[in-house]
Design an enzyme around this catalytic site. Sequence first.
Site, mmCIF file in Angstrom:
data_model
loop_
_atom_site.group_PDB
_atom_site.id
_atom_site.type_symbol
_atom_site.label_atom_id
_atom_site.label_comp_id
_atom_site.label_asym_id
_atom_site.label_seq_id
_atom_site.Cartn_x
_atom_site.Cartn_y
_atom_site.Cartn_z
ATOM 1 N N SER A 77 8.781 -4.857 -8.349
ATOM 2 C CA SER A 77 8.852 -3.634 -7.546
ATOM 3 C C SER A 77 10.140 -3.532 -6.747
ATOM 4 O O SER A 77 10.471 -2.487 -6.210
ATOM 5 C CB SER A 77 7.666 -3.555 -6.581
ATOM 6 O OG SER A 77 6.462 -3.504 -7.295
ATOM 7 N N GLY A 127 4.795 -1.369 -9.354
ATOM 8 C CA GLY A 127 6.089 -1.203 -10.007
ATOM 9 C C GLY A 127 7.072 -0.545 -9.080
ATOM 10 O O GLY A 127 6.720 -0.134 -7.972
ATOM 11 N N GLY A 132 10.385 2.050 -7.813
ATOM 12 C CA GLY A 132 10.945 3.387 -7.957
ATOM 13 C C GLY A 132 10.073 4.539 -7.500
ATOM 14 O O GLY A 132 8.974 4.361 -6.991
ATOM 15 N N CYS A 177 -0.712 0.089 -6.104
ATOM 16 C CA CYS A 177 0.635 0.477 -5.701
ATOM 17 C C CYS A 177 1.195 1.616 -6.554
ATOM 18 O O CYS A 177 0.684 2.726 -6.485
ATOM 19 C CB CYS A 177 1.546 -0.748 -5.708
ATOM 20 S SG CYS A 177 3.061 -0.490 -4.766
ATOM 21 N N LEU A 178 2.203 1.366 -7.389
ATOM 22 C CA LEU A 178 2.751 2.449 -8.219
ATOM 23 C C LEU A 178 1.643 3.035 -9.093
ATOM 24 O O LEU A 178 1.561 4.252 -9.280
ATOM 25 C CB LEU A 178 3.915 1.932 -9.082
ATOM 26 C CG LEU A 178 4.570 2.988 -9.967
ATOM 27 C CD1 LEU A 178 5.281 4.048 -9.135
ATOM 28 C CD2 LEU A 178 5.580 2.352 -10.936
ATOM 29 N N GLN A 216 -0.217 5.506 -7.153
ATOM 30 C CA GLN A 216 0.555 6.749 -6.967
ATOM 31 C C GLN A 216 0.563 7.589 -8.249
ATOM 32 O O GLN A 216 0.411 8.806 -8.215
ATOM 33 C CB GLN A 216 1.988 6.423 -6.546
ATOM 34 C CG GLN A 216 2.077 5.747 -5.181
ATOM 35 C CD GLN A 216 3.428 5.071 -4.951
ATOM 36 O OE1 GLN A 216 4.313 5.113 -5.804
ATOM 37 N NE2 GLN A 216 3.569 4.441 -3.789
ATOM 38 N N ASN A 235 4.149 -3.435 -0.336
ATOM 39 C CA ASN A 235 5.520 -3.242 -0.777
ATOM 40 C C ASN A 235 5.631 -1.877 -1.409
ATOM 41 O O ASN A 235 5.464 -1.716 -2.609
ATOM 42 C CB ASN A 235 5.901 -4.332 -1.789
ATOM 43 C CG ASN A 235 7.264 -4.076 -2.401
ATOM 44 O OD1 ASN A 235 8.058 -3.297 -1.851
ATOM 45 N ND2 ASN A 235 7.534 -4.692 -3.536
ATOM 46 N N TYR A 250 7.133 4.732 -1.292
ATOM 47 C CA TYR A 250 6.562 6.065 -1.505
ATOM 48 C C TYR A 250 5.080 5.990 -1.162
ATOM 49 O O TYR A 250 4.469 4.908 -1.180
ATOM 50 C CB TYR A 250 6.722 6.507 -2.957
ATOM 51 C CG TYR A 250 8.167 6.762 -3.314
ATOM 52 C CD1 TYR A 250 8.696 8.055 -3.247
ATOM 53 C CD2 TYR A 250 9.002 5.713 -3.697
ATOM 54 C CE1 TYR A 250 10.038 8.284 -3.550
ATOM 55 C CE2 TYR A 250 10.335 5.933 -3.999
ATOM 56 C CZ TYR A 250 10.854 7.224 -3.930
ATOM 57 O OH TYR A 250 12.161 7.462 -4.226
ATOM 58 N N HIS A 310 -1.530 -4.507 -1.920
ATOM 59 C CA HIS A 310 -1.555 -5.489 -3.000
ATOM 60 C C HIS A 310 -2.674 -6.506 -2.846
ATOM 61 O O HIS A 310 -2.476 -7.550 -2.217
ATOM 62 C CB HIS A 310 -0.200 -6.206 -3.072
ATOM 63 C CG HIS A 310 0.892 -5.313 -3.532
ATOM 64 N ND1 HIS A 310 1.302 -5.249 -4.839
ATOM 65 C CD2 HIS A 310 1.633 -4.401 -2.859
ATOM 66 C CE1 HIS A 310 2.267 -4.342 -4.956
ATOM 67 N NE2 HIS A 310 2.480 -3.814 -3.756
ATOM 68 N N GLU A 329 -3.603 -8.533 -4.886
ATOM 69 C CA GLU A 329 -3.230 -9.772 -5.572
ATOM 70 C C GLU A 329 -2.372 -10.667 -4.684
ATOM 71 O O GLU A 329 -2.070 -11.800 -5.057
ATOM 72 C CB GLU A 329 -2.495 -9.455 -6.891
ATOM 73 C CG GLU A 329 -1.016 -9.117 -6.778
ATOM 74 C CD GLU A 329 -0.752 -7.689 -6.304
ATOM 75 O OE1 GLU A 329 -1.707 -6.987 -5.934
ATOM 76 O OE2 GLU A 329 0.429 -7.269 -6.311
#
Lengths: 1065, 371
Positions: free
Chosen positions: B45, B219, B221, B247-248, B251, B289, B292, B332, B334
């Site tokens: 990430s 991930g 970006g 996370c990503l 989103q 982390n 966005y 997260h 994990e």
Amino acid sequence: MSRNYDIEKVLVIGSGPIVIGQAAEFDYAGTQACRSLKEEGITVVLVNSNPATIMTDKDIADMVYIEPLTLSVLERIIKKEKPDSILPTLGGQAGLNLAMELAESGFLRKHDVQLIGTTPETIKKAEDRLEFKKTMEKIKEPVAASQVVENVEDGIAFAKEIGYPIVLRPAYTLGGSGGGIAENEEELVEILANGLRLSRVGQVLVERCIAGWKEIEYEVMRDSAGNCITVCNMENLDPVGVHTGDSIVVAPSQTLGDKEYQMLRTSALHIIDELKITGGCNVQFALHPTSFEYCVIEVNPRVSRSSALASKATGYPIAKVAAKIALGYTLDEIKNAITKKTYASFEPALDYCVVKIPRLPFDKFISAKRTLTTQMKATGEVMSICTNFEGALMKAIRSLEQHVDSLLSYDFSRLTDNELEKALHRVDDRRIFVIAEALRRGISYEMIHEITKIDIWFLDKIAVLVELEQRLKNEPLTKELLEEAKRLEFPDSVIAKLTNQTEKEIKVQREQYQIRAAFKMVDTCAAEFAAETPYYYSCFGSETEVQVEKGKKKVLVLGSGPIRIGQGIEFDYCSVHSTWAFRQEGYETIIINNNPETVSTDFDIADKLYFEPLTPEDVENIVEVEHPDGAVVQFGGQTAIKLTESLMKMGVPILGTKAEDVDAAEDRERFDRILEECQIPRPAGHTVFTCGEAIRAANDLGYPVLVRPSYVLGGQGMRIAINDEDIHEFIGIINRIAQEHPILVDKYLAGKEIEVDAVCDGTDILIPGIMEHIERAGIHSGDSISVYPAQNISKTAIKTIEEYTKKLAMALHVKGMINIQFIVCQDQVYVIEVNPRSSRTVPYISKVTGIPIVKLATKVIIGSTIQGLGYQPGLQKNADYIAIKMPVFSFEKLRGADINLGPEMKSTGECLGIAKQFNEALYKAFLGAGINLPKHKKMVLTVNDEEKEEAVSVGKRFEALGYTIYATLGTAECLKKHGVHAVKINKLEQESPNLMDLIYSHELDLVIDIPAQGYERSKDGFLIRRHAIETGVNVITALDTAYALLTSLENSENRTLTPVDIAAI
Amino acid sequence: MKAFLILEDGTVFSGTSIGSTREVISEIVFNTSMTGYLEILTDPSYAGQAVVMTYPLIGNYGICYKDMESKTLWPDGYIVRELSRIPSNFRSEDNIQTILEKHQIPGICGIDTRALTKILREKGTMNGMITTNENYCFEEVKEKIKTYTCKDVVKKVTCKEKTLLECKGLRVALLDFGAKENIVRSLTKRRCEVIIYPAETKAEEIFAANPDGIMLSNGPGDPKECVSIIKEIKKLYDSDIPIFAICLGHQLMALATGADTHKMKYGHRGGNHPVQDLRTGRVYISSQNHGYVVNKDTIDPNIAEPSFINVNDKTNEGLRYLGKDIFTVQFHPEACPGPQDTAFLFDRFVNMMVVSHLDKGGTIRCPEIMI
């Protein structure tokens, strides 16, 4: 879940007198918690026998009882005040034990009082060794193989099973009292027998030795909804084997990877959840240095010394949050008071390194064993913060005020390599200095690690410092090198010494290169959120974040550093009250201090807090940023007074009494002139520099004489000499402590010792009261039982004392506080000591008279007058109460320390007895100090030849109380001659049964051993006193104390104690 | 060697070069974790970003390769206050200096990381350049720094082909947008068979494998860049396969179902963020982390409801999809680095798969995974 509105009136139990293992941290936690409760509109009833604390002030609680912490006293207070709840987690082990007893006896249920913040089940699960072990086994948390034993035989058997070395931990004791590591059966028997006796429940845990493992602590919080967080983790530089209170501790942990960190964190949360703690808790782990194996060492289900340290290290106010949780709030409902943006359910992130070093009392107890074990010996601690470990260590070292300012301060360079290796094996307070020397000689990390088990990472950091020493010695002092030295927090004085320059020259170069201290903020969140609480530390090579306010007048309040014998919590009391008074008068207040255990270093006491060493250079760094309008030094004990001259050189005006007047009180010749001018007599005396001069002076004055260094507190180095030989010895001892000041030799007068604290505004004085010491002159005032108001001196003497106090205050141009000690000998008043500053007795006398002395003194310093503040000048009318301050000692914690009282202070704390009648006050004072007699009605009396006759009356009175008196030959015969029955007992070196057998019969209430004045050479007396103390027998070494105890005992029958709410005075 | 960090606002920090000496421009972000530097360096990430560690002492316990969260190091740059000159831990196999050099990651040490963090906090995440060129000219590089954006980072970090980690338990299809190893470990520990798919895998291919559940990984970006992936995720949403996203992934699922995301001022990066489970009120400390966040006002209440929020800033930390076996979290569970408090979400996912599997008339091959 939210605030439980059924809770309206809460009883808070304090921790009692300061002893080793239970110190100022509970005043800090208690004060913070009480304020937190009051914020919620709770009526707070406080019980604590310790008068020197801030928590026992009427500003902190609504009702304040400075009463002995016993079951019956608490029951009476509960019946009187009818609280709906008790918060017992703030008073340390003492508070928890009492709460347990109240709950177990059914008293709480009967009176409809609930425990909040914990439950009896939780306390039991965490504190009872067996229950704890069972609980850990249930949730599969590993503990070291162990067994609880109730007798020595079982201990031996279990030890055979698991093998030596063995750790012994008595249940329900303080500071690891009575614990230790046994290498063999002989040691096991000795430690175990002692531990069994010291444990309240007669249990000792015999445990697999995990010495040498990493010692890691987690401070965790949990609320009633089950939300858990960790506030901080800490790693001990000293591996398992040294009590965490005596270890150098660093926060956060440095040598743990995320896997280890999270493994232990998860375990800590798992444990707190199982114990169902609501509030704060401390979990100690031993982590195997080369595997993931770990053991839970201990859990403290309450605030503790470690939680105080964690609070100061992170900015997270554990006690405050714990109090809110006890009221029903959950972590996500409580705002983080530092950021005011985040919530208490957030784990602090540190962007600096914190180092704590214990303050050990071996400078006071020269004969005590310096070895550090699982039994705590430190009286206090210092903490420092820096962006690197080396810097934090250097700052902590110089914060200790033990004449150390770098790793070179203890010189081991004369040891041979062999001796040095041996020294590495010794686990004592000088170990890091030995390691530094070893690294200087090129001894490998591996070898040092092999011996000390200290992690290589720490050794490398010490090596970094050692290498820099060498560079400073050998290389030209370039800008780069100077920057590096300052980054690692080498003080200018050390750099100067190593580079053969003057401190001034170093300072000039720093200015030229613009190498200045920067101040960073402790904000709980590593700058992720904007913080509003100005709590700062210094570092080099960074930008300063301090916002300097303009407009308001600004005052610097200098704190008193680590708690040590002779300079205790009372000076923190004074600093805090002075700060509050300045703030009330519209000043911006700035505190500088380095003691993590105290109220003064709480983030919201002053407008700004600088957590820094109290040395001239460190203070100057702050002065250069803040430019204060003045500094006040008279409340911070000798630590602050010592900075007076430096502050003046920096151009900071000293508020209150001028520096030259402070000096006049200390400088013998100038002081003598003042006394002469005022026509005030003092015991004859001389100022000397050498041993020869001292002997001449002593013979001129006639023995006995008092010998002492000037400029010390707590009577350090003070002795009574009865012959030339004594003088030789004492001067030797005094000179061992680097002494730039002259030595005083005075005629010793055996009169009544009187103490006075007064406030002077330049025209008038205010004397809140006159205190009389029970023990005649010769015993340090801090170790004497002090009675307010004075009971045994004439009206004329009192008038004279008042008059002398005023004359002296005027002559010394005192503005603020003055403390004077007098001797009244045959109705003649002599001055023995004048301190133009706040003293040890100020908190106690403030509380009993209801006169806020520090506040008045502070306002006088700013310009108010005593009359303007609404007080009649002069000696105030006696209060309605008699208040007796009783010293409390920690001798049982210090193997080898002589307990014989003399002019050098030895007590660690004090408690108060307050009542309408003298006898009741005295009884309460003894009770508060833990002297609860009679039990077996057996005692030992041994008295030196000079005082044998006097001892007769003591014997008579004990006999009348039904005591069996044992005495050695001389004393026994003297007693018999005067018709007192005494059982003759053999001396130590004589055949059995002798005194030692008697002591170990566990049936003695008391040993009264009055040694001869002067340097005692009898090994016998020393051994008797040590063994008695270590077996839990009360020991008295002064006849006057014995009389007082008799008075108390003679009047104790059928006594019902009446608690006094001092908030109503 | 000297090195400089030049921020797009013109602030310059000078320190010592660590790792590679090559020049790099990147987005500068800070992480407040006190441990776990290797996990952070190997977290995909961070691709396209340079990381500032707010904890000043880095490298103390060395490098243990087993702790890597992916096969390589991802940040463009590494910014620290002080690197430990020796590592000390029984598991350490290497030191951080070497590993930075080996992976050609440029970095800078000896700078006032707290001052830098405060700038990023006040002005928001911004770009910067790490260079060892002492004669840099800000005016010349200013535009270059300002206009830098990280494009197509998911493509950069995702696996090239699918991998099967065989096991007798439930079958999970893990879409790798830059997945941390511990997501895989958390699943295999629970006896799941994991098939790791490249990010651009078509939904049909996944369906064809007949998985019991799908995991959408973390991930790097801007999630809105992943237009084609979002389309596939919509198809996954329309299926009845249980989905857990982190996370990503969280989103992307939100974007696929009509919600919007936006860039935060400086994001959440660290191991101390409190998240509250809105159903139970319980608060957990989480590892985070992300730069966005799902805009909570754009969540269609008919499609999803917030399940977690951040206690500090009340931003969305998780969604539960109505009428679906889908739940997603921003943080997260994990861990690695960070607290393990929310690892139970993996159990929840496994439970969900078991129930769904049985509902569909399946049998459990490996009964011991029943929790």
